[in-house]
Design an enzyme around this catalytic site. Structure first.
Site, PDB file in Angstrom:
ATOM      1  N   TYR A 151       0.863  -1.155   0.084  1.00 37.22           N
ATOM      2  CA  TYR A 151      -0.135   0.082   0.002  1.00 37.22           C
ATOM      3  C   TYR A 151       0.962   1.388  -0.024  1.00 37.22           C
ATOM      4  O   TYR A 151       1.957   1.299   0.780  1.00 37.22           O
ATOM      5  CB  TYR A 151      -0.890  -0.132   1.272  1.00 37.22           C
ATOM      6  N   ASP A 246       9.287   2.631   0.023  1.00 31.31           N
ATOM      7  CA  ASP A 246       8.302   3.415   0.504  1.00 31.31           C
ATOM      8  C   ASP A 246       8.501   3.017   2.112  1.00 31.31           C
ATOM      9  O   ASP A 246       8.229   1.851   2.581  1.00 31.31           O
ATOM     10  CB  ASP A 246       7.059   3.067   0.081  1.00 31.31           C
ATOM     11  N   LYS A 274       4.228   9.084   8.786  1.00 33.46           N
ATOM     12  CA  LYS A 274       3.903   8.577  10.024  1.00 33.46           C
ATOM     13  C   LYS A 274       4.871   8.851  11.126  1.00 33.46           C
ATOM     14  O   LYS A 274       4.674   9.924  11.601  1.00 33.46           O
ATOM     15  CB  LYS A 274       3.601   6.771   9.929  1.00 33.46           C
TER      16      LYS A 274
HETATM   17  C1  LIG Z   1       0.402   4.786   5.666  1.00 35.65           C
HETATM   18  C2  LIG Z   1       1.103   4.201   4.527  1.00 35.65           C
HETATM   19  C3  LIG Z   1       0.870   5.360   3.551  1.00 35.65           C
HETATM   20  C4  LIG Z   1       0.092   6.428   3.216  1.00 35.65           C
HETATM   21  O1  LIG Z   1       0.186   7.391   4.263  1.00 35.65           O
HETATM   22  P1  LIG Z   1      -0.868   8.442   4.809  1.00 35.65           P
HETATM   23  O2  LIG Z   1      -0.194   9.341   5.664  1.00 35.65           O
HETATM   24  O3  LIG Z   1      -1.886   7.501   5.306  1.00 35.65           O
HETATM   25  O4  LIG Z   1      -1.171   9.154   3.578  1.00 35.65           O
HETATM   26  C5  LIG Z   1       1.946   5.114   2.246  1.00 35.65           C
HETATM   27  N1  LIG Z   1       2.846   4.190   2.328  1.00 35.65           N
HETATM   28  C6  LIG Z   1       2.822   3.247   3.152  1.00 35.65           C
HETATM   29  C7  LIG Z   1       3.839   2.018   3.198  1.00 35.65           C
HETATM   30  C8  LIG Z   1       1.945   3.458   4.657  1.00 35.65           C
HETATM   31  O5  LIG Z   1       1.941   2.537   5.411  1.00 35.65           O
END
Ligand SMILES: *Cc1c(COP(=O)(O)O)cnc(C)c1O
Length: 435
Positions: A151, A246, A274
């Site tokens: 994701y 990511d 995060k």
């Molecule tokens: C949470 C998450 C996102 C998106 O971040 P948001 O602050 O919710 O937009 C992107 N990549 C990964 C791996 C994530 O866990």
């Protein structure tokens, strides 16, 4: 006349949810907060302290969501709170550069080799969306490769076989995304470098980037197999495509320098979210100078943000990053806590002869209710979500607040003491005996 049903609420959370549903779609501002998948209404949270949450009815829970990662030091950390208050007193937003933005960028750049130059944004979604645009602008190519079950936020081109809320809802993508937006997104199998190699071979000179969650944590927790990430590095280099890590979850969690540091691999671009905001809405993307200087105003790749680098958010983020860096020994401590909690969960399962799986690394972990080893999207989906729902309810009755989905991680913080882990394990043992 029809008798009016009495709608007596058992809890304040139920009442709040009923009210919320009238004004907010599904009552929540992010679908992962909904408990629809476990057949319940979520607890509304009034406050948090350390590893604990207090709900609207005054019930206390041990929290394993930790805001989906940001609260790695626990809730209400004093230094961060003070930094936020001090910044707020100076002003909430200026739309002009501030010193704290320079400080946080320099702090990261000097400590993370793959993030020489960084741009701050407001969420992980924004960070990834911008990194993809940059990779395309830099390489002059359009196609990207992502992995099923990973994701990367909710931008159009990445909603292809995505993990997290989409996987929970059992949907491969989203309505409202025109085919054209995902036509250049190619999906590969996690832990299968050959599936990536095939896509490179079938699309010569057309792949701008491979984007990966170096540890997949949005289909439950799935570890990269031996050599998988290294193989991605080699394939990208050979095909002159960019490798994007990511690190929105893994950054500042597996190690200060995230998965790149933990596995000793240097990606071309890296995205954060995060933890980087210390609980405030922050994201960032970074990479080598030659790539990052393609971004506006120096280069032709446009990316902007009215509130990007917001002084209050930067103050929170910088305070958290400093605490993490100044106490790097805490990463070993987090890993110890992970080993104790997840390792013991695994032992309890085995002891009881249950066929289920516990995947974990450092402070991230999860149980999969399947008899198959979980190494990718396909095997993750073999999990029995009905058993998960029973497990979730049982743990909640013991005061354990888990993510309401089979396909999410448990997040440990430094504030989860040995005693709290013991309490959690006692609840887990009971759950394994009674679900
Ligand atoms: C949470 C998450 C996102 C998106 O971040 P948001 O602050 O919710 O937009 C992107 N990549 C990964 C791996 C994530 O866990």
């Amino acid at each position: 006349m029809e008798r009016k049903m009495t709608t007596e609420h058992t809890t304040r959370s139920d009442a709040l949810m009923e009210r919320a549903r009238k004004y907010i779609p599904g009552g929540v501002n992010s679908p992962v907060r909904s408990w629809y998948n476990v057949g319940m209404t979520p607890r509304f949270i009034r406050s948090g302290k350390g590893p604990y949450l207090i709900d609207a009815d005054g019930n206390e829970y041990i929290d394993y969501i930790c805001s989906w990662g940001p609260m790695i030091l626990g809730h209400g950390e004093e230094t961060i709170r003070e930094a936020v208050i001090a910044a707020a007193e100076r002003g909430l937003s200026f739309g002009a550069p501030t010193e704290t933005e320079v400080e946080i960028a320099q702090f990261m750049s000097e400590r993370i080799p793959s993030a020489e130059v960084l741009r701050m944004v407001n969420s992980g979604t924004e960070a990834v969306m911008s990194a993809i645009r940059l990779a395309r602008g830099f390489t002059g190519r359009n196609k990207i490769i992502k992995f099923a079950g990973n994701y990367h936020g909710h931008s159009d081109c990445l909603l292809v076989e995505a993990g997290s809320g989409l996987l929970t809802a059992g949907i491969p993508g989203s309505a409202g995304v025109p085919e054209g937006c995902t036509a250049d997104t190619l999906s590969a199998e996690y832990n299968n470098a050959e599936s990536v190699e095939k896509l490179f071979d079938a699309n010569p000179g057309q792949i701008a980037a491979v984007i990966v969650e170096p540890v997949a944590a949005n289909m439950g927790v799935v570890l990269p197999g031996e050599g998988f990430l290294q193989k991605l590095r080699t394939l990208c280099t050979r095909n002159q495509a960019l490798l994007i890590f990511d690190e929105v979850i893994t950054g500042f969690r597996l190690a200060f320098g995230g998965a790149a540091e933990y596995f000793g691999i240097t990606p071309d671009l890296v995205t954060y979210g995060k933890i980087i905001g210390g609980g405030m809405p922050v994201g960032a993307y970074g990479g080598r100078r030659e790539i990052m200087e393609m971004v506006s105003p120096l280069g032709p790749v446009y990316q902007a943000g009215t509130l990007s680098g917001n002084p209050v958010a930067m103050a929170a983020g910088l305070a958290q990053l400093r605490l993490l860096y100044d106490h790097k020994e805490d990463y070993a401590l987090l890993a110890e806590k992970g080993e104790k909690l997840y390792g013991e969960m695994d032992r309890i399962i085995k002891e009881k002869g249950l066929p289920w799986q516990v995947n974990h690394i450092g402070s991230l972990g999860c149980i999969f209710f399947t008899g198959k080893a979980v190494t990718d999207y396909r095997t993750a989906k073999t999990s029995d979500t009905e058993i998960f729902a029973r497990y979730f309810r049982c743990m909640l009755e013991h005061g354990i607040h888990l993510a309401p989905s089979q396909f999410e991680a448990m997040f440990l913080s430094l504030s989860h003491t040995g005693e709290i882990l013991e309490k959690t394990l006692a609840a887990f043992k009971d759950a394994m005996e009674n679900i």
